[in-house]
Motif scaffolding. Structure first.
Motif, mmCIF file in Angstrom:
data_model
loop_
_atom_site.group_PDB
_atom_site.id
_atom_site.type_symbol
_atom_site.label_atom_id
_atom_site.label_comp_id
_atom_site.label_asym_id
_atom_site.label_seq_id
_atom_site.Cartn_x
_atom_site.Cartn_y
_atom_site.Cartn_z
ATOM 1 N N ALA A 45 0.879 -1.170 0.000
ATOM 2 C CA ALA A 45 0.000 0.000 0.000
ATOM 3 C C ALA A 45 0.914 1.216 0.000
ATOM 4 C CB ALA A 45 -0.896 -0.013 1.242
ATOM 5 N N PRO A 46 0.352 2.397 -0.032
ATOM 6 C CA PRO A 46 1.217 3.575 0.081
ATOM 7 C C PRO A 46 1.959 3.604 1.418
ATOM 8 C CG PRO A 46 -0.926 4.200 -0.737
ATOM 9 C CD PRO A 46 -1.016 2.748 -0.336
ATOM 10 N N GLY A 47 1.471 2.850 2.384
ATOM 11 C CA GLY A 47 2.106 2.776 3.694
ATOM 12 C C GLY A 47 1.713 1.483 4.361
ATOM 13 N N LEU A 48 1.936 1.399 5.666
ATOM 14 C CA LEU A 48 1.566 0.219 6.442
ATOM 15 C C LEU A 48 0.330 0.532 7.277
ATOM 16 C CD1 LEU A 48 5.125 -0.760 7.701
ATOM 17 C CD2 LEU A 48 3.803 -1.899 5.922
ATOM 18 N N VAL A 49 -0.568 -0.416 7.373
ATOM 19 C CA VAL A 49 -1.788 -0.272 8.174
ATOM 20 C C VAL A 49 -1.810 -1.419 9.169
ATOM 21 C CG1 VAL A 49 -4.304 -0.265 8.128
ATOM 22 C CG2 VAL A 49 -3.033 0.826 6.276
ATOM 23 N N GLY A 50 -1.798 -1.093 10.471
ATOM 24 C CA GLY A 50 -1.857 -2.103 11.528
ATOM 25 C C GLY A 50 -3.258 -2.174 12.103
ATOM 26 N N ARG A 51 -3.857 -3.350 12.058
ATOM 27 C CA ARG A 51 -5.227 -3.546 12.527
ATOM 28 C C ARG A 51 -5.265 -4.385 13.787
ATOM 29 N NH1 ARG A 51 -9.377 -2.338 9.069
ATOM 30 N NH2 ARG A 51 -8.741 -1.602 7.023
ATOM 31 N N CYS A 52 -6.276 -4.140 14.613
ATOM 32 C CA CYS A 52 -6.490 -4.895 15.836
ATOM 33 C C CYS A 52 -6.719 -6.366 15.485
ATOM 34 C CB CYS A 52 -7.701 -4.335 16.579
ATOM 35 S SG CYS A 52 -8.158 -5.255 18.069
ATOM 36 N N PRO A 53 -6.004 -7.285 16.149
ATOM 37 C CA PRO A 53 -6.205 -8.696 15.843
ATOM 38 C C PRO A 53 -7.549 -9.225 16.348
ATOM 39 C CG PRO A 53 -4.679 -8.459 17.663
ATOM 40 C CD PRO A 53 -4.967 -7.078 17.146
ATOM 41 N N ASN A 54 -8.233 -8.451 17.189
ATOM 42 C CA ASN A 54 -9.517 -8.882 17.741
ATOM 43 C C ASN A 54 -10.700 -8.427 16.880
ATOM 44 O OD1 ASN A 54 -11.028 -10.133 19.984
ATOM 45 N ND2 ASN A 54 -11.755 -8.050 20.322
ATOM 46 N N CYS A 55 -10.739 -7.134 16.529
ATOM 47 C CA CYS A 55 -11.900 -6.604 15.802
ATOM 48 C C CYS A 55 -11.565 -6.081 14.409
ATOM 49 C CB CYS A 55 -12.569 -5.500 16.616
ATOM 50 S SG CYS A 55 -11.622 -3.963 16.703
ATOM 51 N N THR A 56 -10.310 -6.047 14.040
ATOM 52 C CA THR A 56 -9.774 -5.565 12.760
ATOM 53 C C THR A 56 -9.902 -4.049 12.547
ATOM 54 O OG1 THR A 56 -11.700 -5.984 11.318
ATOM 55 C CG2 THR A 56 -10.146 -7.822 11.663
ATOM 56 N N ASP A 57 -10.244 -3.279 13.580
ATOM 57 C CA ASP A 57 -10.212 -1.816 13.449
ATOM 58 C C ASP A 57 -8.773 -1.371 13.185
ATOM 59 O OD1 ASP A 57 -12.907 -1.596 13.938
ATOM 60 O OD2 ASP A 57 -12.704 -0.578 15.871
ATOM 61 N N VAL A 58 -8.615 -0.263 12.472
ATOM 62 C CA VAL A 58 -7.288 0.284 12.201
ATOM 63 C C VAL A 58 -6.754 0.930 13.478
ATOM 64 C CG1 VAL A 58 -5.962 1.974 10.884
ATOM 65 C CG2 VAL A 58 -7.750 0.636 9.754
ATOM 66 N N ILE A 59 -5.581 0.495 13.920
ATOM 67 C CA ILE A 59 -4.935 1.046 15.112
ATOM 68 C C ILE A 59 -3.894 2.081 14.717
ATOM 69 C CG2 ILE A 59 -3.509 0.501 17.134
ATOM 70 C CD1 ILE A 59 -6.331 -0.669 17.266
ATOM 71 N N VAL A 69 7.959 10.952 7.892
ATOM 72 C CA VAL A 69 7.196 9.781 8.301
ATOM 73 C C VAL A 69 5.874 10.297 8.839
ATOM 74 C CG1 VAL A 69 7.044 7.841 9.895
ATOM 75 C CG2 VAL A 69 9.229 8.404 8.853
ATOM 76 N N PHE A 70 4.772 9.798 8.279
ATOM 77 C CA PHE A 70 3.433 10.180 8.739
ATOM 78 C C PHE A 70 2.891 9.036 9.578
ATOM 79 C CE2 PHE A 70 4.277 12.427 4.849
ATOM 80 C CZ PHE A 70 3.808 13.707 5.112
ATOM 81 N N LEU A 71 2.499 9.330 10.809
ATOM 82 C CA LEU A 71 2.046 8.314 11.745
ATOM 83 C C LEU A 71 0.741 8.759 12.380
ATOM 84 C CD1 LEU A 71 2.683 5.694 13.374
ATOM 85 C CD2 LEU A 71 3.844 7.182 15.019
ATOM 86 N N THR A 72 -0.289 7.924 12.280
ATOM 87 C CA THR A 72 -1.539 8.193 12.990
ATOM 88 C C THR A 72 -1.833 7.000 13.890
ATOM 89 O OG1 THR A 72 -2.925 7.259 11.244
ATOM 90 C CG2 THR A 72 -2.518 9.625 11.142
ATOM 91 N N LEU A 73 -2.255 7.304 15.102
ATOM 92 C CA LEU A 73 -2.606 6.283 16.095
ATOM 93 C C LEU A 73 -4.034 6.492 16.574
ATOM 94 C CD1 LEU A 73 0.725 6.444 18.094
ATOM 95 C CD2 LEU A 73 -0.099 4.454 16.843
ATOM 96 N N THR A 74 -4.898 6.993 15.703
ATOM 97 C CA THR A 74 -6.259 7.330 16.113
ATOM 98 C C THR A 74 -7.069 6.121 16.547
ATOM 99 O OG1 THR A 74 -6.930 7.306 13.796
ATOM 100 C CG2 THR A 74 -6.401 9.448 14.757
ATOM 101 N N GLY A 75 -6.686 4.926 16.142
ATOM 102 C CA GLY A 75 -7.411 3.728 16.542
ATOM 103 C C GLY A 75 -6.977 3.174 17.884
ATOM 104 N N ALA A 76 -5.963 3.778 18.479
ATOM 105 C CA ALA A 76 -5.481 3.326 19.787
ATOM 106 C C ALA A 76 -5.900 4.340 20.844
ATOM 107 C CB ALA A 76 -3.967 3.188 19.792
ATOM 108 N N SER A 77 -6.539 3.869 21.894
ATOM 109 C CA SER A 77 -6.874 4.787 22.980
ATOM 110 C C SER A 77 -5.661 5.025 23.873
ATOM 111 C CB SER A 77 -8.051 4.253 23.805
ATOM 112 O OG SER A 77 -7.717 3.029 24.421
#
Length: 86
Positions: A45-59, A69-77
């Motif tokens: 992909a244009p980058g890497l996408v890490g998803r929750c192994p439980n619900c597959t939401d983007v972390i 380097v562009f980093l978003t952690l909006t899926g992690a509380s």
């Protein structure tokens, strides 16, 4: 192609001074917690996408360009990064 969260390690090392694959994330969606190395990572992909192994939401989303380097952690509380003891 699906990888595990260790695929994020090299690029994250340019942002953080420690190995973040040992850090604990908490999913903002389902509240599952685990180490970053357990995230489900998809490429190519244009980058890497890490998803929750439980619900597959983007972390985490990580995009690396030659100058940034562009980093978003909006899926992690929360992200708990272990600190080495002297």
């Amino acid at each position: 192609m699906e990888l595990d969260g260790n695929a994020l390690g090299g690029d994250l090392s340019t942002v953080f001074a420690t190995d973040v694959t040992d850090a604990v994330f908490v999913c903002a969606g389902c509240k599952h917690s685990g180490v970053v190395a357990t995230l489900r990572v998809w490429e190519p992909a244009p980058g890497l996408v890490g998803r929750c192994p439980n619900c597959t939401d983007v972390i985490v989303r990580l995009v690396r360009t030659p100058t940034r380097v562009f980093l978003t952690l909006t899926g992690a509380s929360r992200l708990e990064i272990p600190v080495e003891q002297p």
